[in-house]
Design an enzyme around this catalytic site. Structure first.
Site, PDB file in Angstrom:
ATOM      1  N   ASN A   1      -8.505 -17.597  18.079  1.00  0.00           N
ATOM      2  CA  ASN A   1      -7.680 -16.544  17.476  1.00  0.00           C
ATOM      3  C   ASN A   1      -8.425 -15.224  17.285  1.00  0.00           C
ATOM      4  O   ASN A   1      -9.629 -15.239  17.034  1.00  0.00           O
ATOM      5  CB  ASN A   1      -7.145 -17.028  16.126  1.00  0.00           C
ATOM      6  CG  ASN A   1      -5.907 -17.890  16.284  1.00  0.00           C
ATOM      7  OD1 ASN A   1      -5.060 -17.609  17.120  1.00  0.00           O
ATOM      8  ND2 ASN A   1      -5.811 -18.938  15.489  1.00  0.00           N
TER       9      ASN A   1
ATOM     10  N   ASP B   1       3.821 -22.397  17.494  1.00  0.00           N
ATOM     11  CA  ASP B   1       4.844 -21.724  16.688  1.00  0.00           C
ATOM     12  C   ASP B   1       6.225 -22.297  17.004  1.00  0.00           C
ATOM     13  O   ASP B   1       7.038 -22.552  16.108  1.00  0.00           O
ATOM     14  CB  ASP B   1       4.854 -20.220  16.969  1.00  0.00           C
ATOM     15  CG  ASP B   1       3.471 -19.604  16.986  1.00  0.00           C
ATOM     16  OD1 ASP B   1       3.169 -18.776  16.115  1.00  0.00           O
ATOM     17  OD2 ASP B   1       2.692 -19.960  17.892  1.00  0.00           O
TER      18      ASP B   1
ATOM     19  N   HIS C   1       1.186 -14.819  18.716  1.00  0.00           N
ATOM     20  CA  HIS C   1       0.949 -16.046  17.956  1.00  0.00           C
ATOM     21  C   HIS C   1       0.512 -15.586  16.570  1.00  0.00           C
ATOM     22  O   HIS C   1      -0.670 -15.488  16.266  1.00  0.00           O
ATOM     23  CB  HIS C   1      -0.137 -16.890  18.622  1.00  0.00           C
ATOM     24  CG  HIS C   1      -0.598 -18.049  17.776  1.00  0.00           C
ATOM     25  ND1 HIS C   1       0.278 -18.945  17.206  1.00  0.00           N
ATOM     26  CD2 HIS C   1      -1.845 -18.434  17.386  1.00  0.00           C
ATOM     27  CE1 HIS C   1      -0.414 -19.841  16.517  1.00  0.00           C
ATOM     28  NE2 HIS C   1      -1.698 -19.543  16.608  1.00  0.00           N
TER      29      HIS C   1
END
Length: 317
Positions: free
Chosen positions: A123, A151, A178
């Site tokens: 991330n 998700d 995301h």
């Protein structure tokens, strides 16, 4: 001689990476696994720990700790390395630290001579997937972000709970980042083959319910992080599903990170969109005819990602 086995390299043996490996060996994803981590002792320990399952699981495999040299003949690399998200921190706030980490990983993989498919879950996923592809120069189709797979899985479960049906009966998907600016594409959602609008018209679910499901889906990571410090089981299973579609050339539709080149009116970065996955990575981006509100929300999400990618480029310059 035709190759008959698959080799998977994992970069980053933290909770996310090892949840993926645990799912992979249980479902027989590949025959050979290599673990790479800046903490070599952790990689070695995790390899030994997984080796203890070999006498129990049905499908044979090998696993070891290795180096980037092991990437040369790999079929698939999965990258989960990076600084973890802190409580209250957004994925996009991770950008400077993890962009520098990703640049180093990308350069090492490129130097190995790797010629397979890469899946990235570090991330902020969309931005770091873009960084990796830009640094390596690999064909954009061979670089796949985890995108909004998780998700969407969360959304499907939450909508299913409202309707008291199985999550697999729900086809409802999240697009874009995301993260916090993602978009629930309810105009394309179906439940047991029927459009979600039919359930709305019949009063079986409300607009408020759908809004709640979307809000909870994008906030779910924060709920989990607040309670236990990190999320990893869900994404681990999603990574195994993505990897399986690639290694087995399934031609399956996934909500992964693909690089936009004019699709949905956007260009130059990766984000979560529906694609067909096969042995070479993502093959085709499917362009849905979204509602006007969804189009506007998707553009807003893409604008945020593009701005953050510019910050990432500054961080690795």
């Amino acid at each position: 001689m035709k190759k008959t086995s698959n080799k998977v390299v994992l970069v980053g043996t933290g909770a996310v990476g090892m949840s993926f490996i645990y799912s992979a060996v249980n479902q027989g994803l590949a025959e050979e696994y290599v673990l790479i981590d800046v903490n070599t002792k952790a990689a070695e320990g995790n390899a030994i720990d997984i080796q203890d399952t070999m006498a129990v699981l049905d499908k044979p495999f090998t696993i070891k700790a290795g180096t980037y040299e092991d990437c040369k003949d790999a079929d698939l690399i999965v990258i989960t390395a990076g600084r973890p998200q802190r409580p209250g921190e957004t994925r996009l706030e991770l950008i400077a630290d993890n962009s520098r980490i990703m640049k180093g990983i990308a350069e090492a993989i490129k130097a190995s001579g790797f010629n397979g498919v890469t899946v990235i879950a570090s991330n902020p996923c969309d931005v770091l997937t873009t960084v990796y592809q830009q640094v390596t120069g690999y064909d954009e189709h061979s670089v796949v972000g985890a995108g909004t797979t998780l998700d969407s899985a969360r959304l499907r479960r939450l909508v299913a709970e409202k309707l008291n049906v199985a999550p697999k009966s729900v086809n409802a998907y999240i697009m874009g980042e995301h993260g916090d600016s993602s978009v629930a594409a309810y105009s394309k959602a179906t439940v047991m083959g029927q459009p979600i609008s039919k359930y709305l018209a019949e009063g079986k679910i409300t607009e408020a319910d759908l809004e709640e499901c979307w809000t909870r889906a994008i906030r779910m990571a924060y709920e989990i992080i607040e309670r236990k410090g990190a999320t990893y089981y869900g994404i681990g299973v999603c990574l195994n599903a993505i990897s399986s579609a690639i290694l087995r050339d399934e031609k399956t539709t996934f909500m992964v990170g693909a690089k936009l080149n004019g699709e949905y009116g956007q260009k130059g970065f990766y984000t979560g969109v529906p694609v067909i996955l096969g042995s070479k990575g993502w093959e085709t981006i499917i362009e849905w005819d979204l509602s006007d509100a969804e189009k506007a929300a998707f553009k807003k999400s893409c604008d945020a990602l593009d701005a953050t990618y510019q910050k990432a480029k500054e961080a690795i310059a």
